[in-house]
Design a protein around this motif. Structure first.
Motif, mmCIF file in Angstrom:
data_model
loop_
_atom_site.group_PDB
_atom_site.id
_atom_site.type_symbol
_atom_site.label_atom_id
_atom_site.label_comp_id
_atom_site.label_asym_id
_atom_site.label_seq_id
_atom_site.Cartn_x
_atom_site.Cartn_y
_atom_site.Cartn_z
ATOM 1 N N LYS A 213 -9.654 -2.524 3.092
ATOM 2 C CA LYS A 213 -8.817 -1.372 3.430
ATOM 3 C C LYS A 213 -9.660 -0.158 3.814
ATOM 4 C CE LYS A 213 -4.609 -2.305 0.746
ATOM 5 N NZ LYS A 213 -3.747 -1.822 -0.366
ATOM 6 N N ALA A 216 -10.882 -0.657 7.240
ATOM 7 C CA ALA A 216 -9.829 -0.592 8.273
ATOM 8 C C ALA A 216 -9.311 0.838 8.450
ATOM 9 C CB ALA A 216 -8.678 -1.526 7.920
ATOM 10 N N TYR A 217 -8.999 1.506 7.338
ATOM 11 C CA TYR A 217 -8.434 2.852 7.447
ATOM 12 C C TYR A 217 -9.507 3.875 7.787
ATOM 13 C CZ TYR A 217 -4.857 0.399 4.668
ATOM 14 O OH TYR A 217 -3.941 -0.500 4.193
ATOM 15 N N SER A 219 -12.031 3.492 9.965
ATOM 16 C CA SER A 219 -12.631 3.458 11.303
ATOM 17 C C SER A 219 -11.541 3.584 12.363
ATOM 18 C CB SER A 219 -13.452 2.177 11.500
ATOM 19 O OG SER A 219 -12.878 1.086 10.847
#
Lengths: 266, 266
Positions: A213, A216-217, A219
């Motif tokens: 997570k 993902a969050y 970049s």
């Protein structure tokens, strides 16, 4: 998406699947807030009482803003909710809204680990999360003191909610294996309770999910792998392994230690 | 990561590359906050004056909380920053912190489109963003009124900051092509100014990036493609195409229309 757990219904609030969903959802909230926080440098001055002089208060700027925020939110009954715990109980005011009648879900208890959360957030989480990105040519920026402290309020409140959710976890586990826990509690066997509530496999999964997570969050997906990295992924994982998980377990253990105390209702 | 733009240095604040970086970064902030907001149902009662009775105030709960938040943040000098504009200017108080001396970056102006932002947020953004997930069996939840209004404050403040950043964009463009804009401004040719600041190709790129971000930040990467979708991706894209981009351009145009006004400094 109505992902907020329904605390007005005890059967839902203590359903372990619901609790698990809420805990996983709170990971996102915490990651979002810490990503917002590390836009700014560490700005250590805001954590020192007197570092920024506040007329009529001897608190640090960060504490003052957190206390004032709690004062304001207490008026819209934040601290009536069974999953909200204040850092500055003494500043709370009477809600201006009609009280809600939450059903009794948890056993009466006075567990509040916010002082420890705050200390670890300042001494362990922030330096690590900010470190990688603090530019030497910049250091502190007074212009961002207020924004920084505002982000800290969001981070601390989300961490506190996540960690104190341990009470619901503990209550659900207690109801599921009452005899086992009653025995451990009567023997004041904190280590035994800790062992009974620990699932190392699940903890490993949590940390692995956190890593995914944070990546993902943190970049920009339009830039490709690791594009415009906004957060130190490993600092987020460490925040969970060293602060969130151990303090959640502490909350669970201390809650259970008070679970058999007689109350006026019993 | 020190991603906050340095507004204490005019050359950095008006560097179009820096501005672009800040605008892209603000997309993340806005998406994070709207994801947090749609955890809760629409809860329309909090937007109606009197819907939730507030002693001593005829504001709606959402407006009251926003105003009180602005009052508190004005004390830590939020509204001294040249990129912050209040929704309730009348509640602002004198900062308790020493004033900062921001250099003059923008031409003096009174452009503030917060009333429109607030209206469009309530009437267009929220219904669309919440719609897909609002469960019929649930409707409003009083227990979440305060949390909902708190999320709204974050969303509105982030949208306002993003949209009013148009002033920096406009100033940078004005400095780059002064003659062209002076001619248009003198002719009061708002349409011409709008055309001069519009780059449809860039707008398309912004929307495409928004779609990718909403999808990435709105799903759980440990679950795989579209896992545990937390937000209606197209509602986020629509928020930008119908609200953020048009209002940013409105801010740019209106700022430029005041760009040649004589001031006490000139």
């Amino acid at each position: 998406m109505d992902t907020a757990i329904d605390l007005s219904d005890p059967s839902k609030a203590l359903d372990l699947a619901n609790i698990r969903f809420q805990l996983i959802r709170l990971e996102d909230t915490i990651i979002f807030h810490i990503i917002e926080r590390v836009q700014f440098p560490l700005n250590p001055t805001i954590y020192v009482p007197g570092g920024v002089e506040i007329p009529g208060s001897d608190l640090s700027l960060a504490d003052w803003l957190l206390a004032e925020q709690e004062r304001l939110q207490s008026r819209v009954r934040r601290y009536e909710a069974p999953d909200e715990y204040p850092f500055f109980p003494r500043v709370l005011e009477k809600p201006i809204l009609q009280p809600l009648s939450y059903p009794r879900i948890l056993h009466p208890n006075d567990v509040n680990v916010n002082a420890t959360i705050r200390q670890k957030y300042l001494q362990e989480v922030l330096p690590e999360a900010c470190r990688k990105f603090d530019r030497e040519d910049r250091g502190e920026t007074k212009e961002n003191y207020g924004s920084t402290a505002t982000c800290d309020v969001m981070c601390l409140q989300a961490l506190s909610r996540r960690i104190h959710f341990g009470k619901f976890v503990a209550e659900a586990k207690f109801q599921k294996e009452t005899k086992r826990f009653v025995d451990l509690i009567k023997k004041e066997d904190r280590k035994g309770i800790d062992a009974a509530i620990t699932n190392s496999e699940v903890e490993k999964q949590v940390l692995e999910r956190l890593r995914l997570k944070a990546k993902a969050y943190g970049s920009d997906p339009s830039v490709g792998e690791g594009g415009n990295e906004k957060i130190n992924t490993e600092a987020v994982v460490a925040m969970y392994s060293q602060v969130v998980i151990p303090l959640t377990k502490l909350v669970e253990v201390e809650y259970l230690m008070q679970r058999l105390t007689a109350t006026e209702w019993e």
